[in-house]
Design a protein around this motif. Structure first.
Motif, PDB file in Angstrom:
ATOM      1  N   ASN A   1      17.879   5.722  -1.569  1.00 35.79           N
ATOM      2  CA  ASN A   1      19.230   5.657  -1.036  1.00 35.79           C
ATOM      3  C   ASN A   1      19.158   5.801   0.473  1.00 35.79           C
ATOM      4  N   HIS A   2      19.857   4.917   1.189  1.00 41.38           N
ATOM      5  CA  HIS A   2      19.903   5.014   2.647  1.00 41.38           C
ATOM      6  C   HIS A   2      21.008   6.005   3.014  1.00 41.38           C
ATOM      7  N   ALA A   3      20.728   7.285   2.766  1.00 41.01           N
ATOM      8  CA  ALA A   3      21.739   8.345   2.839  1.00 41.01           C
ATOM      9  C   ALA A   3      22.332   8.517   4.238  1.00 41.01           C
ATOM     10  N   MET A   4      21.530   8.333   5.284  1.00 42.74           N
ATOM     11  CA  MET A   4      22.018   8.536   6.655  1.00 42.74           C
ATOM     12  C   MET A   4      22.299   7.193   7.343  1.00 42.74           C
ATOM     13  N   GLY A   5      22.518   6.163   6.533  1.00 40.89           N
ATOM     14  CA  GLY A   5      22.805   4.828   7.073  1.00 40.89           C
ATOM     15  C   GLY A   5      23.926   4.190   6.285  1.00 40.89           C
ATOM     16  N   CYS A   6      23.602   3.102   5.586  1.00 43.41           N
ATOM     17  CA  CYS A   6      24.632   2.360   4.850  1.00 43.41           C
ATOM     18  C   CYS A   6      25.009   3.028   3.535  1.00 43.41           C
ATOM     19  N   ARG A   7      24.254   4.054   3.111  1.00 44.34           N
ATOM     20  CA  ARG A   7      24.502   4.822   1.884  1.00 44.34           C
ATOM     21  C   ARG A   7      24.367   3.975   0.618  1.00 44.34           C
ATOM     22  N   ARG A   8      23.682   2.865   0.687  1.00 48.79           N
ATOM     23  CA  ARG A   8      23.519   2.006  -0.479  1.00 48.79           C
ATOM     24  C   ARG A   8      22.177   2.287  -1.150  1.00 48.79           C
ATOM     25  N   TRP A   9      22.145   2.032  -2.479  1.00 44.40           N
ATOM     26  CA  TRP A   9      20.933   2.203  -3.268  1.00 44.40           C
ATOM     27  C   TRP A   9      20.146   0.899  -3.287  1.00 44.40           C
ATOM     28  N   PHE A  10      18.848   1.004  -3.303  1.00 39.36           N
ATOM     29  CA  PHE A  10      17.966  -0.148  -3.447  1.00 39.36           C
ATOM     30  C   PHE A  10      16.675   0.328  -4.099  1.00 39.36           C
ATOM     31  N   ASN A  11      15.807  -0.603  -4.427  1.00 44.25           N
ATOM     32  CA  ASN A  11      14.524  -0.274  -5.039  1.00 44.25           C
ATOM     33  C   ASN A  11      13.391  -0.525  -4.056  1.00 44.25           C
ATOM     34  N   ALA A  12      12.298   0.149  -4.307  1.00 38.32           N
ATOM     35  CA  ALA A  12      11.120  -0.023  -3.458  1.00 38.32           C
ATOM     36  C   ALA A  12       9.860   0.110  -4.298  1.00 38.32           C
ATOM     37  N   VAL A  13       8.796  -0.525  -3.819  1.00 37.18           N
ATOM     38  CA  VAL A  13       7.467  -0.321  -4.388  1.00 37.18           C
ATOM     39  C   VAL A  13       6.670   0.441  -3.341  1.00 37.18           C
ATOM     40  N   ARG A  14       6.247   1.664  -3.707  1.00 40.91           N
ATOM     41  CA  ARG A  14       5.559   2.549  -2.767  1.00 40.91           C
ATOM     42  C   ARG A  14       4.256   3.026  -3.399  1.00 40.91           C
ATOM     43  N   HIS A  15       3.249   3.212  -2.567  1.00 34.65           N
ATOM     44  CA  HIS A  15       1.976   3.755  -3.040  1.00 34.65           C
ATOM     45  C   HIS A  15       2.075   5.279  -3.021  1.00 34.65           C
ATOM     46  N   THR A  16       1.820   5.917  -4.158  1.00 33.90           N
ATOM     47  CA  THR A  16       2.051   7.364  -4.260  1.00 33.90           C
ATOM     48  C   THR A  16       0.983   8.198  -3.554  1.00 33.90           C
ATOM     49  N   VAL A  17      -0.124   7.595  -3.178  1.00 27.65           N
ATOM     50  CA  VAL A  17      -1.166   8.347  -2.478  1.00 27.65           C
ATOM     51  C   VAL A  17      -0.988   8.247  -0.961  1.00 27.65           C
ATOM     52  N   THR A  18      -0.721   7.041  -0.469  1.00 30.56           N
ATOM     53  CA  THR A  18      -0.664   6.831   0.980  1.00 30.56           C
ATOM     54  C   THR A  18       0.762   6.822   1.535  1.00 30.56           C
ATOM     55  N   ASP A  19       1.780   6.781   0.666  1.00 29.70           N
ATOM     56  CA  ASP A  19       3.189   6.665   1.064  1.00 29.70           C
ATOM     57  C   ASP A  19       3.505   5.324   1.724  1.00 29.70           C
ATOM     58  N   GLN A  20       2.596   4.375   1.669  1.00 27.85           N
ATOM     59  CA  GLN A  20       2.861   3.040   2.230  1.00 27.85           C
ATOM     60  C   GLN A  20       3.832   2.285   1.329  1.00 27.85           C
ATOM     61  N   PHE A  21       4.873   1.702   1.936  1.00 33.25           N
ATOM     62  CA  PHE A  21       5.804   0.880   1.171  1.00 33.25           C
ATOM     63  C   PHE A  21       5.278  -0.540   1.123  1.00 33.25           C
ATOM     64  N   TRP A  22       5.194  -1.101  -0.097  1.00 34.32           N
ATOM     65  CA  TRP A  22       4.794  -2.501  -0.243  1.00 34.32           C
ATOM     66  C   TRP A  22       5.989  -3.402   0.063  1.00 34.32           C
ATOM     67  N   ALA A  23       7.139  -3.089  -0.553  1.00 32.96           N
ATOM     68  CA  ALA A  23       8.331  -3.895  -0.356  1.00 32.96           C
ATOM     69  C   ALA A  23       9.561  -3.118  -0.801  1.00 32.96           C
ATOM     70  N   THR A  24      10.705  -3.512  -0.292  1.00 33.16           N
ATOM     71  CA  THR A  24      11.990  -3.004  -0.767  1.00 33.16           C
ATOM     72  C   THR A  24      12.796  -4.199  -1.258  1.00 33.16           C
ATOM     73  N   TYR A  25      13.675  -3.964  -2.215  1.00 32.26           N
ATOM     74  CA  TYR A  25      14.470  -5.059  -2.764  1.00 32.26           C
ATOM     75  C   TYR A  25      15.768  -4.505  -3.326  1.00 32.26           C
ATOM     76  N   LYS A  26      16.772  -5.383  -3.385  1.00 36.79           N
ATOM     77  CA  LYS A  26      18.087  -4.969  -3.859  1.00 36.79           C
ATOM     78  C   LYS A  26      18.063  -4.742  -5.368  1.00 36.79           C
ATOM     79  N   VAL A  27      18.934  -3.866  -5.833  1.00 39.08           N
ATOM     80  CA  VAL A  27      19.067  -3.605  -7.264  1.00 39.08           C
ATOM     81  C   VAL A  27      19.442  -4.905  -7.962  1.00 39.08           C
ATOM     82  N   GLY A  28      18.767  -5.204  -9.044  1.00 42.85           N
ATOM     83  CA  GLY A  28      19.016  -6.430  -9.799  1.00 42.85           C
ATOM     84  C   GLY A  28      18.025  -7.538  -9.476  1.00 42.85           C
ATOM     85  N   GLU A  29      17.313  -7.399  -8.357  1.00 37.17           N
ATOM     86  CA  GLU A  29      16.295  -8.391  -8.009  1.00 37.17           C
ATOM     87  C   GLU A  29      14.982  -8.047  -8.710  1.00 37.17           C
ATOM     88  N   THR A  30      14.136  -9.048  -8.873  1.00 37.34           N
ATOM     89  CA  THR A  30      12.825  -8.833  -9.480  1.00 37.34           C
ATOM     90  C   THR A  30      11.920  -8.100  -8.486  1.00 37.34           C
TER      91      THR A  30
END
Ligand SMILES: [Zn+2]
Length: 113
Positions: free
Chosen positions: A58-87
């Motif tokens: 959630n972009h809590a301190m910005g647009c306050r909208r929810w979205f999805n992300a693919v993140r690496h749990t070891v390095t915290d690197q984000f692979w990509a973010t995408y809108k809810v409902g997208e593949t």
């Protein structure tokens, strides 16, 4: 400094965002028909991978909208973010979580030449 690419606002500092748990958890269609064990599994059981993880943010301190992300749990690197409902744009199996999607793709394009 870790930056997150909000699908609505663009890149912002991680401090503007709130983690919302695992993404793509489907609510059972008929809650009354499932057993207590199935309900407990729906409510509490989550993946805990060492590597790529699909998450809600959630972009809590910005647009306050929810979205999805693919993140690496070891390095915290984000692979990509995408809108809810997208593949989900999933990373390749050999992604080590060090490079972002654009950096990874630039590397593989260079190696292919
Ligand atoms: Zn935003």
């Amino acid at each position: 400094m870790i930056q997150v690419d909000c699908p609505f606002c663009g890149k912002r500092n991680l401090t503007e965002f709130a983690y919302g748990g695992e993404a793509h958890i489907a609510r059972p269609k008929d809650m009354a028909a499932i057993s207590d064990a199935e309900f407990a599994r729906y409510l509490f059981t989550r993946k805990n991978p060492k590597g790529a993880h699909q998450e809600r943010w959630n972009h809590a301190m910005g647009c306050r909208r929810w979205f999805n992300a693919v993140r690496h749990t070891v390095t915290d690197q984000f692979w990509a973010t995408y809108k809810v409902g997208e593949t989900a744009p999933l990373p390749p199996d050999d992604w080590d979580g060090v490079l972002s999607k654009s950096e990874f793709e630039a590397t593989t394009e260079t190696e292919a030449k």
